[in-house]
Design a protein around this motif. Structure first.
Motif, PDB file in Angstrom:
ATOM      1  N   PRO A 183      56.530  52.762  42.297  1.00 63.86           N
ATOM      2  CA  PRO A 183      56.363  53.043  43.665  1.00 63.86           C
ATOM      3  C   PRO A 183      54.953  53.855  43.696  1.00 63.86           C
ATOM      4  N   GLY A 184      54.323  53.375  44.493  1.00 65.66           N
ATOM      5  CA  GLY A 184      53.258  54.327  44.934  1.00 65.66           C
ATOM      6  C   GLY A 184      51.887  53.937  44.004  1.00 65.66           C
ATOM      7  N   VAL A 185      51.814  52.962  43.211  1.00 65.99           N
ATOM      8  CA  VAL A 185      50.627  52.582  42.540  1.00 65.99           C
ATOM      9  C   VAL A 185      49.788  51.738  43.323  1.00 65.99           C
ATOM     10  N   VAL A 186      48.689  52.287  43.557  1.00 60.71           N
ATOM     11  CA  VAL A 186      47.582  51.407  44.124  1.00 60.71           C
ATOM     12  C   VAL A 186      46.487  50.912  43.239  1.00 60.71           C
ATOM     13  N   GLU A 187      46.575  51.405  42.090  1.00 61.70           N
ATOM     14  CA  GLU A 187      45.452  50.916  41.355  1.00 61.70           C
ATOM     15  C   GLU A 187      45.897  50.946  39.638  1.00 61.70           C
ATOM     16  N   ALA A 188      45.624  49.984  39.118  1.00 61.36           N
ATOM     17  CA  ALA A 188      46.038  50.103  37.403  1.00 61.36           C
ATOM     18  C   ALA A 188      44.775  49.301  36.764  1.00 61.36           C
ATOM     19  N   ARG A 189      44.391  49.967  35.611  1.00 60.76           N
ATOM     20  CA  ARG A 189      43.372  49.328  34.701  1.00 60.76           C
ATOM     21  C   ARG A 189      43.981  49.607  33.122  1.00 60.76           C
ATOM     22  N   SER A 190      43.820  48.515  32.507  1.00 56.57           N
ATOM     23  CA  SER A 190      44.463  48.529  31.114  1.00 56.57           C
ATOM     24  C   SER A 190      43.493  48.259  30.209  1.00 56.57           C
ATOM     25  N   PHE A 191      43.579  48.777  29.188  1.00 54.32           N
ATOM     26  CA  PHE A 191      42.652  48.557  28.098  1.00 54.32           C
ATOM     27  C   PHE A 191      43.224  48.620  26.804  1.00 54.32           C
ATOM     28  N   THR A 192      42.943  47.281  26.085  1.00 60.02           N
ATOM     29  CA  THR A 192      43.391  47.190  24.752  1.00 60.02           C
ATOM     30  C   THR A 192      42.434  47.984  23.680  1.00 60.02           C
ATOM     31  N   PRO A 193      42.927  48.223  22.571  1.00 61.95           N
ATOM     32  CA  PRO A 193      41.995  49.053  21.472  1.00 61.95           C
ATOM     33  C   PRO A 193      40.814  48.501  21.562  1.00 61.95           C
ATOM     34  N   GLU A 194      40.630  47.357  21.556  1.00 63.79           N
ATOM     35  CA  GLU A 194      39.338  46.431  21.368  1.00 63.79           C
ATOM     36  C   GLU A 194      38.444  46.722  22.532  1.00 63.79           C
ATOM     37  N   ARG A 243      22.928  53.883  21.507  1.00 67.57           N
ATOM     38  CA  ARG A 243      22.434  53.761  20.283  1.00 67.57           C
ATOM     39  C   ARG A 243      23.278  54.636  19.214  1.00 67.57           C
ATOM     40  N   GLN A 244      24.069  55.751  19.715  1.00 67.28           N
ATOM     41  CA  GLN A 244      24.729  56.710  18.784  1.00 67.28           C
ATOM     42  C   GLN A 244      26.287  56.139  18.395  1.00 67.28           C
ATOM     43  N   ALA A 245      26.537  54.908  18.874  1.00 65.55           N
ATOM     44  CA  ALA A 245      27.621  54.351  18.697  1.00 65.55           C
ATOM     45  C   ALA A 245      27.941  54.295  17.039  1.00 65.55           C
ATOM     46  N   ASP A 246      26.909  53.458  16.647  1.00 66.43           N
ATOM     47  CA  ASP A 246      26.946  53.433  15.186  1.00 66.43           C
ATOM     48  C   ASP A 246      27.298  54.601  14.193  1.00 66.43           C
ATOM     49  N   GLU A 247      26.797  55.556  14.630  1.00 62.58           N
ATOM     50  CA  GLU A 247      26.935  56.984  14.040  1.00 62.58           C
ATOM     51  C   GLU A 247      28.312  57.495  14.359  1.00 62.58           C
ATOM     52  N   ALA A 248      28.735  57.427  15.601  1.00 59.01           N
ATOM     53  CA  ALA A 248      29.768  58.098  16.015  1.00 59.01           C
ATOM     54  C   ALA A 248      31.276  57.621  15.720  1.00 59.01           C
ATOM     55  N   LEU A 249      31.251  56.177  15.703  1.00 55.62           N
ATOM     56  CA  LEU A 249      32.237  55.517  15.423  1.00 55.62           C
ATOM     57  C   LEU A 249      32.463  54.679  14.114  1.00 55.62           C
ATOM     58  N   PRO A 250      33.459  55.145  13.174  1.00 56.61           N
ATOM     59  CA  PRO A 250      33.521  54.605  11.967  1.00 56.61           C
ATOM     60  C   PRO A 250      33.464  52.947  11.976  1.00 56.61           C
ATOM     61  N   PRO A 286      39.970  53.611  16.242  1.00 55.23           N
ATOM     62  CA  PRO A 286      40.935  54.747  16.127  1.00 55.23           C
ATOM     63  C   PRO A 286      41.655  54.968  17.742  1.00 55.23           C
ATOM     64  N   LEU A 287      41.118  53.847  18.499  1.00 58.30           N
ATOM     65  CA  LEU A 287      41.550  54.145  20.031  1.00 58.30           C
ATOM     66  C   LEU A 287      42.881  53.382  20.292  1.00 58.30           C
ATOM     67  N   PRO A 288      43.571  53.952  21.208  1.00 53.74           N
ATOM     68  CA  PRO A 288      44.976  53.438  21.279  1.00 53.74           C
ATOM     69  C   PRO A 288      45.026  52.387  22.580  1.00 53.74           C
ATOM     70  N   HIS A 289      45.876  51.834  22.760  1.00 50.51           N
ATOM     71  CA  HIS A 289      46.320  51.139  24.155  1.00 50.51           C
ATOM     72  C   HIS A 289      46.086  52.165  25.228  1.00 50.51           C
ATOM     73  N   THR A 290      45.423  51.964  26.192  1.00 53.33           N
ATOM     74  CA  THR A 290      45.447  52.610  27.237  1.00 53.33           C
ATOM     75  C   THR A 290      45.637  52.269  28.806  1.00 53.33           C
ATOM     76  N   LEU A 291      46.049  53.055  29.689  1.00 57.30           N
ATOM     77  CA  LEU A 291      46.321  52.544  30.960  1.00 57.30           C
ATOM     78  C   LEU A 291      46.070  53.634  31.986  1.00 57.30           C
ATOM     79  N   LEU A 292      45.125  53.519  32.801  1.00 60.31           N
ATOM     80  CA  LEU A 292      44.666  54.395  34.121  1.00 60.31           C
ATOM     81  C   LEU A 292      45.471  53.833  35.242  1.00 60.31           C
ATOM     82  N   LEU A 293      46.312  54.658  35.539  1.00 63.34           N
ATOM     83  CA  LEU A 293      47.022  54.584  36.787  1.00 63.34           C
ATOM     84  C   LEU A 293      46.801  55.288  38.067  1.00 63.34           C
ATOM     85  N   GLY A 294      46.562  54.553  38.985  1.00 67.11           N
ATOM     86  CA  GLY A 294      46.114  55.285  40.406  1.00 67.11           C
ATOM     87  C   GLY A 294      47.515  55.221  41.100  1.00 67.11           C
ATOM     88  N   LEU A 295      47.804  56.521  41.705  1.00 67.55           N
ATOM     89  CA  LEU A 295      49.017  56.582  42.529  1.00 67.55           C
ATOM     90  C   LEU A 295      48.794  57.468  43.724  1.00 67.55           C
TER      91      LEU A 295
END
Lengths: 234, 290
Positions: B81-92, B104-111, B116-125
């Motif tokens: 209840p109260g969810v007005v927005e939801a955005r999900s992201f798979t690791p990819e 351009r820095q992505a190649d250096e920063a990310l192995p 290393p990133l997990p499943h993520t959900l942004l919930l707006g309530l």
């Protein structure tokens, strides 16, 4: 039918009726006469409950006007019908609809209503105009509609306020004849008029003359102080 | 009085079609304008709360969590209840977003070869105004979900959302009362004036021996009917306007949602308008008393 004792009425301190005694029995026909301002219309309005009794007593068709409550006025008006000089009919409705109004508000059954309506329309020679809107009728016909409406429910008393005022002499005589016929059937009729010729045309009718209050010495000062000369009757 | 006379009394309205049309138009315009105001307030409130009246939770799952289970858990969270927005992201998807952000820095920063990133959900309530413990309770519910590694939210946003909600509620009630009064006054006077045109007819009915209620009831019913039809017409018009504007406002650059008025508010307004109009009819019947 009408028993009035010591009746008084004033508008804003100006006396219009004072110590009036009046009696009218069942089935009687009476003219109510008097000069302009003598209180004819005021008396008729009191007798059908449009104005209150300010002084004295008035019993009309068995209803004590001093004690009648506003929510019971319809009972008085079912016994006392009124005909006005300006007819007071609904111009956008047909003759039959106008005449049937007193029966409709009493909740009369359709068949009985139709019978009563037909007989009154015939008596007043309005049968052919039954389905015409009243706006299309001539003045004399409209007055007959007003009379038909006043008699259709069989009132015990009919009050008529200058009903011939807008009619020519022939029509006025014919209307007087109609009213006297209804009176002969038991309805008491009190007809206000200032037409002396009309009064003379019905020599056996009672005549109740209201004096102009301004001419009475006792009331002279009050009347003069309260109203300018020539002011019309309220 | 039988229903036949009552119906006849109401049908008397049709004898004067222009008067009826004028009264209906008066009522409909008054309700329409107030409805338009409510619609605008609803759109502004929606836009406002989308940015500031809500709180955002970031939910991170443990690395290597089962994708099927995570998807089901995300569906459950979306239905809270109260969810007005939801955005999900798979690791990819999360990695792609991060690469895009880093440039351009992505190649250096990310192995390379390992995400290393997990499943993520942004919930707006949407924050309830009268529940100060809401954010904390929600946090605990989300954190207790099996496989969830971490839940984040901003307590400052919670305070702001609750303050905005409380202010909105304080303004909404008096504003609603004023609008209701306005509708009442305009509708009442419109109907009263319309019904007073029948003064002579009512006088004649009384003269021929009609009871008080014989005169009042058709007036009350007729006036109530004008209120009911006028208000209904107004809401039909409002629905048309909302349907026309919704698509325009929902497009760039506004991105403004324009929902229709809540059913309860529509029903309450129609009932209120009908009652006010019926009362005005009663007053008109009394005023015409001679």
């Amino acid at each position: 039918m009408i028993h009035v004792r010591d009746l008084g009425y004033s508008f804003g301190g100006r006396p219009v009726l004072s110590a009036l005694d009046l009696s009218l029995d069942k089935g009687r026909f009476a003219f109510l006469t008097g000069p302009s301002g003598s209180g004819k219309t005021t008396l008729l309005r009191i007798l059908h409950g449009a104005l209150p009794v300010q002084a004295g007593r008035a019993v009309v068709a068995g209803h004590d006007l001093c004690a009648i409550k506003p929510e019971k006025l319809h009972l008085l008006r079912r016994d006392v019908s009124v005909v006005f000089q300006d007819f007071k009919i609904l111009p956008d409705r047909t003759v039959a609809e106008n005449v049937a109004l007193p029966l409709v508000v009493r909740g009369m059954a359709r068949a009985k209503l139709e019978r009563r309506l037909r007989s009154v329309l015939t008596a007043l020679r309005l049968s052919e105009a039954a389905d015409r809107p009243c706006a299309e009728l001539a003045g004399g016909e409209q007055q007959r509609v007003a009379i038909a409406r006043a008699v259709v429910a069989g009132p015990r008393l009919m009050l008529a306020d200058e009903p011939t005022g807008n009619l020519d002499w022939d029509l006025a005589l014919r209307l007087l004849d109609i009213l006297r016929q209804f009176s002969a059937h038991g309805t008491a009729i009190l007809m206000a008029t200032h037409n002396r010729e009309l009064v003379a045309a019905a020599p056996d009718a009672e005549v109740i003359e209201l004096p102009a209050l301004q001419s009475r010495p006792a009331d002279c000062d009050v009347a003069r102080a309260a109203a300018p000369d020539g002011e019309d009757e309220p | 009085m039988t229903s036949r006379e009552l119906l006849a009394g109401v049908l008397d309205l049709l004898r004067r079609p222009w008067h009826l049309a004028a009264a209906l138009a008066g009522v409909a315009v008054a309700v329409f304008l107030c409805g338009l105001l409510a619609l605008a307030a609803l759109a502004v409130d929606g836009a406002f709360s989308r940015g500031q009246g809500q709180i955002q939770f970031q939910v991170y799952w443990k690395a290597g969590a089962d994708a099927g289970l995570v998807a089901r858990q995300m569906d459950w969270m979306r239905a809270l209840p109260g969810v007005v927005e939801a955005r999900s992201f798979t690791p990819e998807q999360a990695l792609a977003v991060m690469r895009h952000s880093l440039g351009r820095q992505a190649d250096e920063a990310l192995p390379a070869g390992r995400n290393p990133l997990p499943h993520t959900l942004l919930l707006g309530l949407r924050m309830p105004v009268d529940d100060p413990a809401y954010a904390r309770d929600m946090y605990e519910r989300l954190a207790a979900v099996e496989g969830v590694a971490e839940v984040r939210y901003n307590p400052v946003a919670v305070d702001m959302a609750q303050a905005l909600g409380a202010a909105g509620r304080r303004v909404a009630l008096p504003l609603g009362a004023i609008v209701a009064l306005l509708v009442g006054l305009v509708v009442g006077n419109t109907v009263r004036l319309s019904m007073l045109r029948r003064r002579e007819e009512l006088e004649i009915l009384r003269l021929v021996g009609a009871t008080r209620w014989y005169v009042r009831l058709p007036m009350v019913c007729g006036a109530g009917l004008i209120g009911l039809c006028g208000a209904s017409l107004a809401f039909v018009g409002l629905k048309l306007v909302q349907a026309l504007l919704a698509d325009v406002l929902a497009a760039p650059p506004l991105w403004l949602p324009l929902p229709f008025l809540p059913t309860g508010l529509v029903a309450a307004t129609i009932v209120w308008t009908t009652l006010v109009a019926a009362l005005a009819g009663l007053f008109a019947a009394e005023e015409s008393h001679t």
